[in-house]
Design a protein around this motif. Sequence first.
Motif, PDB file in Angstrom:
ATOM      1  N   ILE A 256       0.835  -1.201   0.000  1.00  0.00           N
ATOM      2  CA  ILE A 256       0.000   0.000   0.000  1.00  0.00           C
ATOM      3  C   ILE A 256       0.877   1.262   0.000  1.00  0.00           C
ATOM      4  O   ILE A 256       0.633   2.192  -0.760  1.00  0.00           O
ATOM      5  N   SER A 257       1.928   1.265   0.816  1.00  0.00           N
ATOM      6  CA  SER A 257       2.795   2.454   0.886  1.00  0.00           C
ATOM      7  C   SER A 257       3.538   2.683  -0.427  1.00  0.00           C
ATOM      8  O   SER A 257       3.741   3.829  -0.840  1.00  0.00           O
TER       9      SER A 257
ATOM     10  N   ASP B 157     -10.656  -0.052   0.197  1.00  0.00           N
ATOM     11  CA  ASP B 157     -11.835  -0.367   1.017  1.00  0.00           C
ATOM     12  C   ASP B 157     -13.143  -0.078   0.292  1.00  0.00           C
ATOM     13  O   ASP B 157     -14.140  -0.764   0.506  1.00  0.00           O
ATOM     14  N   THR B 158     -13.165   0.949  -0.578  1.00  0.00           N
ATOM     15  CA  THR B 158     -14.387   1.293  -1.306  1.00  0.00           C
ATOM     16  C   THR B 158     -14.494   0.590  -2.651  1.00  0.00           C
ATOM     17  O   THR B 158     -15.456   0.789  -3.386  1.00  0.00           O
ATOM     18  N   GLY B 159     -13.482  -0.230  -2.995  1.00  0.00           N
ATOM     19  CA  GLY B 159     -13.526  -0.990  -4.231  1.00  0.00           C
ATOM     20  C   GLY B 159     -13.033  -0.248  -5.467  1.00  0.00           C
ATOM     21  O   GLY B 159     -13.126  -0.770  -6.574  1.00  0.00           O
TER      22      GLY B 159
ATOM     23  N   ALA C 117      -0.791   6.803   2.069  1.00  0.00           N
ATOM     24  CA  ALA C 117      -1.171   5.396   2.202  1.00  0.00           C
ATOM     25  C   ALA C 117      -2.629   5.282   2.645  1.00  0.00           C
ATOM     26  O   ALA C 117      -3.350   4.375   2.209  1.00  0.00           O
ATOM     27  N   ASP C 118      -3.091   6.209   3.490  1.00  0.00           N
ATOM     28  CA  ASP C 118      -4.496   6.196   3.923  1.00  0.00           C
ATOM     29  C   ASP C 118      -5.441   6.379   2.740  1.00  0.00           C
ATOM     30  O   ASP C 118      -6.500   5.756   2.686  1.00  0.00           O
ATOM     31  N   THR C 119      -5.064   7.212   1.787  1.00  0.00           N
ATOM     32  CA  THR C 119      -5.898   7.404   0.596  1.00  0.00           C
ATOM     33  C   THR C 119      -5.997   6.109  -0.196  1.00  0.00           C
ATOM     34  O   THR C 119      -7.084   5.707  -0.621  1.00  0.00           O
ATOM     35  N   VAL C 120      -4.877   5.421  -0.375  1.00  0.00           N
ATOM     36  CA  VAL C 120      -4.898   4.151  -1.102  1.00  0.00           C
ATOM     37  C   VAL C 120      -5.742   3.133  -0.344  1.00  0.00           C
ATOM     38  O   VAL C 120      -6.533   2.396  -0.947  1.00  0.00           O
TER      39      VAL C 120
END
Length: 136
Positions: free
Chosen positions: A6-7, A25-27, A17-20
């Motif tokens: 992810i990072s 999570d939202t597909g 990384a939170d955006t990814v």
Amino acid sequence: MTTFRISEAAALLGVSADTVRRWVDTGRLAAQRDEHGHRRVDGQDLAAFARGQIEDETGSGHSSARNRFRGIVTEVIKDAVMAQVEIAAGPYRVVSLMSRQAADELGLEPGVVAVAVIKSTNVVVETPDSTRAVSQ
């Protein structure tokens, strides 16, 4: 098959990384769990996602240039004839030399949003794990 943590995907896309993680999570972006339970993004999926994220910044006009870096002007150095303009575009620093008149007409100064449009006949491509370069 190339996969990215992810990072790593975040660094390549120029986001956190939170955006990814939210995209996963939202597909919006596909990811699978590895044997340790960490999410990994397939390289081809990441490339397709990145292609879909590219915004056309040409406005209403047309241009053959495809390399566009939107950023903020961080420095302008002018003399009587020329100007050196530096733009921070994400993690990239783009420096342009132009006439002072052009810089003045565009109103370039620190804090102004600008798009660096780059068209080159010679592009060097490198991979991080290789010292070999391929010229295009």
